[in-house]
Design a protein around this motif. Structure first.
Motif, PDB file in Angstrom:
ATOM      1  N   LYS A  67      39.872  50.036  53.979  1.00  0.00           N
ATOM      2  CA  LYS A  67      39.719  48.637  53.566  1.00  0.00           C
ATOM      3  C   LYS A  67      38.668  48.475  52.477  1.00  0.00           C
ATOM      4  O   LYS A  67      38.489  47.386  51.938  1.00  0.00           O
ATOM      5  N   VAL A  68      37.980  49.551  52.183  1.00  0.00           N
ATOM      6  CA  VAL A  68      36.978  49.537  51.116  1.00  0.00           C
ATOM      7  C   VAL A  68      37.605  50.118  49.863  1.00  0.00           C
ATOM      8  O   VAL A  68      38.179  51.203  49.881  1.00  0.00           O
ATOM      9  N   VAL A  69      37.514  49.390  48.769  1.00  0.00           N
ATOM     10  CA  VAL A  69      38.112  49.841  47.515  1.00  0.00           C
ATOM     11  C   VAL A  69      37.091  50.616  46.706  1.00  0.00           C
ATOM     12  O   VAL A  69      35.936  50.210  46.586  1.00  0.00           O
ATOM     13  N   THR A  70      37.511  51.760  46.190  1.00  0.00           N
ATOM     14  CA  THR A  70      36.614  52.622  45.430  1.00  0.00           C
ATOM     15  C   THR A  70      37.185  52.861  44.037  1.00  0.00           C
ATOM     16  O   THR A  70      38.397  52.851  43.837  1.00  0.00           O
ATOM     17  N   GLN A  71      36.307  53.091  43.100  1.00  0.00           N
ATOM     18  CA  GLN A  71      36.721  53.327  41.713  1.00  0.00           C
ATOM     19  C   GLN A  71      35.768  54.296  41.038  1.00  0.00           C
ATOM     20  O   GLN A  71      34.545  54.126  41.101  1.00  0.00           O
ATOM     21  N   MET A  72      36.333  55.337  40.448  1.00  0.00           N
ATOM     22  CA  MET A  72      35.537  56.201  39.588  1.00  0.00           C
ATOM     23  C   MET A  72      35.721  55.729  38.156  1.00  0.00           C
ATOM     24  O   MET A  72      36.843  55.614  37.671  1.00  0.00           O
ATOM     25  N   GLY A  73      34.618  55.462  37.474  1.00  0.00           N
ATOM     26  CA  GLY A  73      34.693  54.956  36.116  1.00  0.00           C
ATOM     27  C   GLY A  73      34.946  56.064  35.114  1.00  0.00           C
ATOM     28  O   GLY A  73      34.419  57.158  35.217  1.00  0.00           O
ATOM     29  N   ASN A  74      35.797  55.775  34.148  1.00  0.00           N
ATOM     30  CA  ASN A  74      36.063  56.692  33.047  1.00  0.00           C
ATOM     31  C   ASN A  74      36.475  55.829  31.864  1.00  0.00           C
ATOM     32  O   ASN A  74      37.522  55.173  31.896  1.00  0.00           O
ATOM     33  N   GLN A  75      35.659  55.814  30.815  1.00  0.00           N
ATOM     34  CA  GLN A  75      35.926  54.928  29.693  1.00  0.00           C
ATOM     35  C   GLN A  75      37.335  55.089  29.141  1.00  0.00           C
ATOM     36  O   GLN A  75      37.981  54.130  28.741  1.00  0.00           O
ATOM     37  N   GLY A  76      37.839  56.325  29.119  1.00  0.00           N
ATOM     38  CA  GLY A  76      39.171  56.569  28.583  1.00  0.00           C
ATOM     39  C   GLY A  76      40.270  55.847  29.334  1.00  0.00           C
ATOM     40  O   GLY A  76      41.342  55.597  28.795  1.00  0.00           O
ATOM     41  N   HIS A  77      40.009  55.499  30.598  1.00  0.00           N
ATOM     42  CA  HIS A  77      41.017  54.808  31.391  1.00  0.00           C
ATOM     43  C   HIS A  77      41.187  53.346  31.005  1.00  0.00           C
ATOM     44  O   HIS A  77      42.095  52.680  31.502  1.00  0.00           O
ATOM     45  N   SER A  78      40.321  52.819  30.175  1.00  0.00           N
ATOM     46  CA  SER A  78      40.450  51.408  29.802  1.00  0.00           C
ATOM     47  C   SER A  78      40.515  51.235  28.292  1.00  0.00           C
ATOM     48  O   SER A  78      40.229  50.166  27.774  1.00  0.00           O
ATOM     49  N   GLU A  79      40.912  52.293  27.601  1.00  0.00           N
ATOM     50  CA  GLU A  79      41.061  52.208  26.154  1.00  0.00           C
ATOM     51  C   GLU A  79      42.488  52.582  25.762  1.00  0.00           C
ATOM     52  O   GLU A  79      43.269  53.091  26.563  1.00  0.00           O
ATOM     53  N   GLY A 139      30.613  50.116  54.582  1.00  0.00           N
ATOM     54  CA  GLY A 139      31.702  49.200  54.269  1.00  0.00           C
ATOM     55  C   GLY A 139      31.554  48.480  52.945  1.00  0.00           C
ATOM     56  O   GLY A 139      32.115  47.391  52.765  1.00  0.00           O
ATOM     57  N   LYS A 140      30.836  49.073  52.011  1.00  0.00           N
ATOM     58  CA  LYS A 140      30.642  48.451  50.699  1.00  0.00           C
ATOM     59  C   LYS A 140      31.643  49.033  49.695  1.00  0.00           C
ATOM     60  O   LYS A 140      31.868  50.235  49.659  1.00  0.00           O
ATOM     61  N   HIS A 141      32.222  48.165  48.880  1.00  0.00           N
ATOM     62  CA  HIS A 141      33.092  48.619  47.807  1.00  0.00           C
ATOM     63  C   HIS A 141      32.246  49.345  46.764  1.00  0.00           C
ATOM     64  O   HIS A 141      31.077  48.995  46.553  1.00  0.00           O
ATOM     65  N   VAL A 142      32.842  50.333  46.108  1.00  0.00           N
ATOM     66  CA  VAL A 142      32.046  51.209  45.247  1.00  0.00           C
ATOM     67  C   VAL A 142      32.689  51.400  43.879  1.00  0.00           C
ATOM     68  O   VAL A 142      33.883  51.698  43.770  1.00  0.00           O
ATOM     69  N   TYR A 143      31.881  51.234  42.855  1.00  0.00           N
ATOM     70  CA  TYR A 143      32.203  51.706  41.506  1.00  0.00           C
ATOM     71  C   TYR A 143      31.193  52.800  41.184  1.00  0.00           C
ATOM     72  O   TYR A 143      29.980  52.562  41.209  1.00  0.00           O
ATOM     73  N   VAL A 144      31.689  54.013  40.896  1.00  0.00           N
ATOM     74  CA  VAL A 144      30.789  55.116  40.576  1.00  0.00           C
ATOM     75  C   VAL A 144      31.250  55.751  39.276  1.00  0.00           C
ATOM     76  O   VAL A 144      32.436  55.947  39.037  1.00  0.00           O
TER      77      VAL A 144
END
Length: 350
Positions: A159-171, A131-136
């Motif tokens: 209910k757990v929010v997950t996110q795959m990181g991709n630098q291009g998604h925030s530029e 049940g831990k939220h995840v940034y990977v």
């Protein structure tokens, strides 16, 4: 409660605009049902604290809203882990992520995972089950099966929010591509050419090898068995660790797996590509049964998607494998490390 929501929104905003393009836990806090900890900070456990993992942790810390409660790395005594450990001397330390969850699971709200690609899957799946939220970090997994299982787990633990990181998604390029598609500036695309031609770690290696490199003494600070995760079965060699894993079939995904996620990200999302119907290698040179080719050209063909036409992606990597320059491209040639031409040289393109 209103203060908690405000704090959560502030964390999301601050993290999204953080430098280095880290997409840090954008909605993890909004999904949390428990009461926030001291000073309304998110209790964050960090798995992978050296190199890229260390950069992720530093960006979380800059927000001032993440309480780093645990640091976990298979090599806690390595030089590249020292800076982060010194920065968070009060965080509990672990070499095994399973022990971390066992001993302080109740103190952890979310987990950042900045480990080698092949270990994303077991750590993420364990965190979700608890049940831990995840940034990977990208790429989410190493195989299609891993990614599908991770997606299924994320859906199950809704209910757990997950996110795959991709630098291009925030530029800026992400939002530019999105707005151009929506405005009709980019439309009816039938071909995309992507390339990454800077030197890779294995360029220059002997391509006639007949076996993995010989066994070497395992550094006293490294837990080699945990490092291997589900790839267990290799003898330690320095050419496996600290980024060297990217070139080996057993661990990495080559230049495409490393850079394709960045270079093809916006086209894949905003052109609704989905999965290709055909993948064809057009060039594979300097390869063997152990590590990826020195140069690669791949063709990915996608079917029609609604009113969007068929599309082909051409991928090039390798020092001697630059893509053909289209007529009117605006520059005289491409170099392995591409730099945008000076503005005055782009005037004739406007």
């Amino acid at each position: 409660m209103d203060q908690m929501k405000s704090s959560r929104r502030k964390f999301i905003r601050n993290t999204t605009i953080a430098t280095a393009g880290v997409l840090a836990l954008p909605d993890l806090l909004m999904a949390r049902n428990s009461v926030l900890g001291a000073a309304e900070k998110v209790n964050l456990a960090c798995v992978g604290i050296g190199n890229r993992g260390g950069e992720i942790i530093a960006e979380f810390a800059k927000t001032g809203l993440a309480n780093i409660v645990a640091l976990c790395d298979v090599d806690m005594g390595a030089p590249h882990t020292q800076k982060i450990m010194a920065q968070f001397p009060n965080a509990k330390r672990f070499q095994d992520f399973r022990q971390m969850f066992d001993k302080m699971g109740n103190e952890i709200d979310a987990v950042s995972i900045g480990t080698p690609d092949f270990s994303h899957f077991p750590i993420t799946m364990t965190a979700l089950s608890l049940g831990k939220h995840v940034y990977v970090e990208k790429p989410m997994g190493r195989t299609f099966n891993e990614v599908q299982l991770m997606m299924d787990a994320a859906a199950k633990h809704s209910k757990v929010v997950t996110q795959m990181g991709n630098q291009g998604h925030s530029e800026g390029n992400y939002f530019q591509f999105k707005s151009w598609v929506e405005a009709g500036v980019i439309k009816d695309v039938t071909k995309v050419v992507a390339h990454m031609n800077s030197a890779r770690r294995w360029h220059g290696w002997d391509t006639n090898i007949k076996s993995f490199p010989p066994a070497e003494p395992v550094p006293s600070t490294l837990d080699w068995n945990i490092w291997q995760m589900q790839t267990f079965g290799h003898d330690y060699n320095h050419d496996f660790v600290n980024g060297q894993w990217r070139c080996w079939y057993d661990f990495g995904m080559g230049a495409l797996g490393d850079w394709g996620a960045h270079l093809l990200d916006t086209a894949h999302q905003f052109l609704d590509l989905g999965l290709p119907k055909e993948v064809k290698p057009l060039k594979l040179s300097g390869h063997n049964n152990f590590f990826y080719p020195m140069s690669t050209t791949l063709s990915f063909k996608f079917p029609k998607r609604g009113n969007k036409p068929k599309l082909e992606i051409m991928w090039y990597d390798g020092l001697d494998n630059l893509p053909p320059i289209p007529k009117g491209y605006g520059v005289q040639g491409l170099i392995p490390i591409f730099r945008r031409p000076a503005p005055e040289k782009l005037k004739h393109l406007s």
